[in-house]
Design a protein around this motif. Sequence first.
Motif, PDB file in Angstrom:
ATOM      1  N   GLN A   4       0.819  -1.211   0.000  1.00 45.17           N
ATOM      2  CA  GLN A   4       0.000   0.000   0.000  1.00 45.17           C
ATOM      3  C   GLN A   4       0.855   1.264   0.000  1.00 45.17           C
ATOM      4  O   GLN A   4       0.497   2.258  -0.631  1.00 45.17           O
ATOM      5  CB  GLN A   4      -0.952   0.002   1.204  1.00 45.17           C
ATOM      6  CG  GLN A   4      -2.038  -1.033   1.112  1.00 45.17           C
ATOM      7  CD  GLN A   4      -2.880  -0.862  -0.136  1.00 45.17           C
ATOM      8  OE1 GLN A   4      -3.390   0.217  -0.426  1.00 45.17           O
ATOM      9  NE2 GLN A   4      -3.018  -1.922  -0.892  1.00 45.17           N
ATOM     10  N   CYS A   5       1.987   1.216   0.684  1.00 45.83           N
ATOM     11  CA  CYS A   5       2.862   2.398   0.728  1.00 45.83           C
ATOM     12  C   CYS A   5       3.398   2.726  -0.668  1.00 45.83           C
ATOM     13  O   CYS A   5       3.359   3.874  -1.101  1.00 45.83           O
ATOM     14  CB  CYS A   5       4.000   2.195   1.721  1.00 45.83           C
ATOM     15  SG  CYS A   5       5.021   0.731   1.434  1.00 45.83           S
ATOM     16  N   ALA A   6       3.876   1.707  -1.365  1.00 41.58           N
ATOM     17  CA  ALA A   6       4.438   1.911  -2.701  1.00 41.58           C
ATOM     18  C   ALA A   6       3.360   2.320  -3.708  1.00 41.58           C
ATOM     19  O   ALA A   6       3.631   3.086  -4.638  1.00 41.58           O
ATOM     20  CB  ALA A   6       5.160   0.658  -3.171  1.00 41.58           C
ATOM     21  N   LEU A   7       2.147   1.840  -3.535  1.00 46.35           N
ATOM     22  CA  LEU A   7       1.047   2.233  -4.414  1.00 46.35           C
ATOM     23  C   LEU A   7       0.612   3.670  -4.154  1.00 46.35           C
ATOM     24  O   LEU A   7       0.281   4.402  -5.088  1.00 46.35           O
ATOM     25  CB  LEU A   7      -0.152   1.301  -4.221  1.00 46.35           C
ATOM     26  CG  LEU A   7       0.014  -0.115  -4.748  1.00 46.35           C
ATOM     27  CD1 LEU A   7      -1.164  -0.979  -4.316  1.00 46.35           C
ATOM     28  CD2 LEU A   7       0.130  -0.112  -6.256  1.00 46.35           C
ATOM     29  N   THR A   8       0.622   4.072  -2.887  1.00 52.58           N
ATOM     30  CA  THR A   8       0.162   5.408  -2.517  1.00 52.58           C
ATOM     31  C   THR A   8       1.192   6.485  -2.816  1.00 52.58           C
ATOM     32  O   THR A   8       0.845   7.556  -3.323  1.00 52.58           O
ATOM     33  CB  THR A   8      -0.212   5.442  -1.017  1.00 52.58           C
ATOM     34  OG1 THR A   8      -1.190   4.423  -0.760  1.00 52.58           O
ATOM     35  CG2 THR A   8      -0.762   6.794  -0.615  1.00 52.58           C
TER      36      THR A   8
ATOM     37  N   ALA B  77       3.169  11.149   1.074  1.00 48.88           N
ATOM     38  CA  ALA B  77       3.958  10.340   2.001  1.00 48.88           C
ATOM     39  C   ALA B  77       3.196  10.077   3.297  1.00 48.88           C
ATOM     40  O   ALA B  77       3.146   8.944   3.778  1.00 48.88           O
ATOM     41  CB  ALA B  77       5.296  11.007   2.289  1.00 48.88           C
ATOM     42  N   ARG B  78       2.591  11.100   3.854  1.00 47.04           N
ATOM     43  CA  ARG B  78       1.828  10.908   5.103  1.00 47.04           C
ATOM     44  C   ARG B  78       0.598  10.036   4.873  1.00 47.04           C
ATOM     45  O   ARG B  78       0.204   9.266   5.735  1.00 47.04           O
ATOM     46  CB  ARG B  78       1.431  12.245   5.705  1.00 47.04           C
ATOM     47  CG  ARG B  78       2.606  12.990   6.306  1.00 47.04           C
ATOM     48  CD  ARG B  78       2.109  14.253   6.998  1.00 47.04           C
ATOM     49  NE  ARG B  78       3.177  15.131   7.348  1.00 47.04           N
ATOM     50  CZ  ARG B  78       3.801  15.140   8.514  1.00 47.04           C
ATOM     51  NH1 ARG B  78       3.462  14.273   9.431  1.00 47.04           N
ATOM     52  NH2 ARG B  78       4.765  15.990   8.762  1.00 47.04           N
ATOM     53  N   GLU B  79      -0.018  10.159   3.713  1.00 51.03           N
ATOM     54  CA  GLU B  79      -1.166   9.303   3.398  1.00 51.03           C
ATOM     55  C   GLU B  79      -0.731   7.843   3.335  1.00 51.03           C
ATOM     56  O   GLU B  79      -1.457   6.951   3.762  1.00 51.03           O
ATOM     57  CB  GLU B  79      -1.809   9.728   2.080  1.00 51.03           C
ATOM     58  CG  GLU B  79      -3.034   8.929   1.718  1.00 51.03           C
ATOM     59  CD  GLU B  79      -4.145   8.978   2.770  1.00 51.03           C
ATOM     60  OE1 GLU B  79      -4.830   7.946   2.928  1.00 51.03           O
ATOM     61  OE2 GLU B  79      -4.326  10.020   3.422  1.00 51.03           O
ATOM     62  N   ALA B  80       0.455   7.593   2.801  1.00 54.25           N
ATOM     63  CA  ALA B  80       0.972   6.230   2.741  1.00 54.25           C
ATOM     64  C   ALA B  80       1.194   5.668   4.134  1.00 54.25           C
ATOM     65  O   ALA B  80       0.950   4.476   4.374  1.00 54.25           O
ATOM     66  CB  ALA B  80       2.275   6.194   1.945  1.00 54.25           C
TER      67      ALA B  80
END
Length: 67
Positions: free
Chosen positions: A18-22, A50-53
Amino acid sequence: MSTFRISIDSDLCVGSGQCALTAPGVFTQDDDGFGAVIPGNEDGGGDPLAREAVRACPVQAISAEED
């Protein structure tokens, strides 16, 4: 805007991606499929997502600590 430092707890990470997608400009997945911060982007790399991830991580393995 305040500065922050991103870190990933590799013991908690399950490799959902999810981090890499966001925020693909800040996060990637390592060779084992787990989340990783792209070197040099530990401060979020100026990416507003970045914070959303950090929030999107399903196991809360990512933290953003204020400097």
